[in-house]
Design an enzyme around this catalytic site. Structure first.
Site, mmCIF file in Angstrom:
data_model
loop_
_atom_site.group_PDB
_atom_site.id
_atom_site.type_symbol
_atom_site.label_atom_id
_atom_site.label_comp_id
_atom_site.label_asym_id
_atom_site.label_seq_id
_atom_site.Cartn_x
_atom_site.Cartn_y
_atom_site.Cartn_z
ATOM 1 N N ILE A 218 0.886 -1.169 0.000
ATOM 2 C CA ILE A 218 0.000 0.000 0.000
ATOM 3 C C ILE A 218 0.915 1.207 0.000
ATOM 4 O O ILE A 218 1.919 1.229 0.726
ATOM 5 C CB ILE A 218 -0.960 -0.020 1.207
ATOM 6 C CG1 ILE A 218 -1.880 1.207 1.196
ATOM 7 C CG2 ILE A 218 -0.229 -0.186 2.511
ATOM 8 C CD1 ILE A 218 -2.989 1.154 2.239
ATOM 9 N N ALA A 219 0.628 2.173 -0.844
ATOM 10 C CA ALA A 219 1.498 3.339 -0.963
ATOM 11 C C ALA A 219 0.664 4.597 -1.140
ATOM 12 O O ALA A 219 -0.283 4.619 -1.931
ATOM 13 C CB ALA A 219 2.451 3.173 -2.146
ATOM 14 N N GLU B 166 2.307 -7.515 6.283
ATOM 15 C CA GLU B 166 3.586 -7.411 6.979
ATOM 16 C C GLU B 166 3.962 -5.941 7.013
ATOM 17 O O GLU B 166 3.745 -5.223 6.043
ATOM 18 C CB GLU B 166 4.675 -8.203 6.247
ATOM 19 C CG GLU B 166 4.508 -9.692 6.368
ATOM 20 C CD GLU B 166 4.673 -10.392 5.029
ATOM 21 O OE1 GLU B 166 4.853 -9.710 4.010
ATOM 22 O OE2 GLU B 166 4.601 -11.620 5.013
ATOM 23 N N ASN C 67 8.295 0.915 11.629
ATOM 24 C CA ASN C 67 7.338 1.791 10.961
ATOM 25 C C ASN C 67 6.129 2.004 11.883
ATOM 26 O O ASN C 67 5.063 1.430 11.679
ATOM 27 C CB ASN C 67 6.919 1.192 9.614
ATOM 28 C CG ASN C 67 6.125 2.174 8.778
ATOM 29 O OD1 ASN C 67 5.594 3.163 9.267
ATOM 30 N ND2 ASN C 67 6.024 1.872 7.493
ATOM 31 N N TYR D 145 -2.757 0.459 11.064
ATOM 32 C CA TYR D 145 -3.313 -0.886 11.023
ATOM 33 C C TYR D 145 -4.010 -1.238 12.333
ATOM 34 O O TYR D 145 -5.097 -1.823 12.328
ATOM 35 C CB TYR D 145 -2.221 -1.910 10.692
ATOM 36 C CG TYR D 145 -1.525 -1.640 9.373
ATOM 37 C CD1 TYR D 145 -2.239 -1.236 8.245
ATOM 38 C CD2 TYR D 145 -0.152 -1.770 9.250
ATOM 39 C CE1 TYR D 145 -1.603 -0.981 7.042
ATOM 40 C CE2 TYR D 145 0.490 -1.530 8.048
ATOM 41 C CZ TYR D 145 -0.242 -1.125 6.947
ATOM 42 O OH TYR D 145 0.374 -0.877 5.755
#
Length: 156
Positions: free
Chosen positions: A76-77, A110, A115, A122
């Protein structure tokens, strides 16, 4: 994924979008994937991606795999200029609905153990840490340690 998964600010990504996905990934990650990697991923029928835009300008994407009743966020970016504006949550929420409709019961991902921003996103979305992969992410620079990956899951 179906056409119902598309809205004016959300499009099902195809191999034609691979250069754009690679460009966004390059803005968001120190070790970006190239266009060929995205073409290969999007040619796999178990994978699907949603591309998000605001006022016609791309802001990010999410790429997932669905096999039987298990799904995984591959990547995801969000473009740096669009981060911390709720796009990550919106992309996860939209893709989660699509995966659930496709029969997924559990969604995995993952995330690098260093991070904390992504981990918080999340966790706020209901993901729980279920494992750790030691040394999963290579160091960015000589002398740095390999980073562990936290494995997280969400019951759909």
């Amino acid at each position: 994924m179906t056409d119902a998964d598309q809205t004016p600010d959300q499009t099902i990504a195809t191999t034609a979008h691979a250069p754009l996905l690679a460009a966004i990934h390059g803005e968001a990650f120190a070790d970006p994937w190239d266009s060929a990697a995205f073409v290969a991923l999007l040619n796999d029928p178990t994978n699907s991606a949603l591309l998000f835009a605001q006022d016609g300008e791309p802001v990010g994407f999410i790429l997932c795999r669905l096999v039987l009743d298990e799904a995984e966020i591959i990547t995801i970016a969000t473009r740096p200029c669009c981060q911390r504006q709720g796009w990550g949550r919106r992309m996860i929420t939209s893709m989660t609905a699509s995966l659930r409709a496709g029969g997924a019961a559990t969604l995995f991902l993952e995330v690098a153990d260093d991070n904390s921003a992504a981990q918080a996103l999340y966790e706020q979305g209901g993901f729980q840490t279920v494992g750790r992969r030691k040394g999963y992410y290579p160091p960015h620079h000589a002398g740095e340690r390999a980073r562990d990956a936290l494995v997280m899951s969400l019951a759909l």
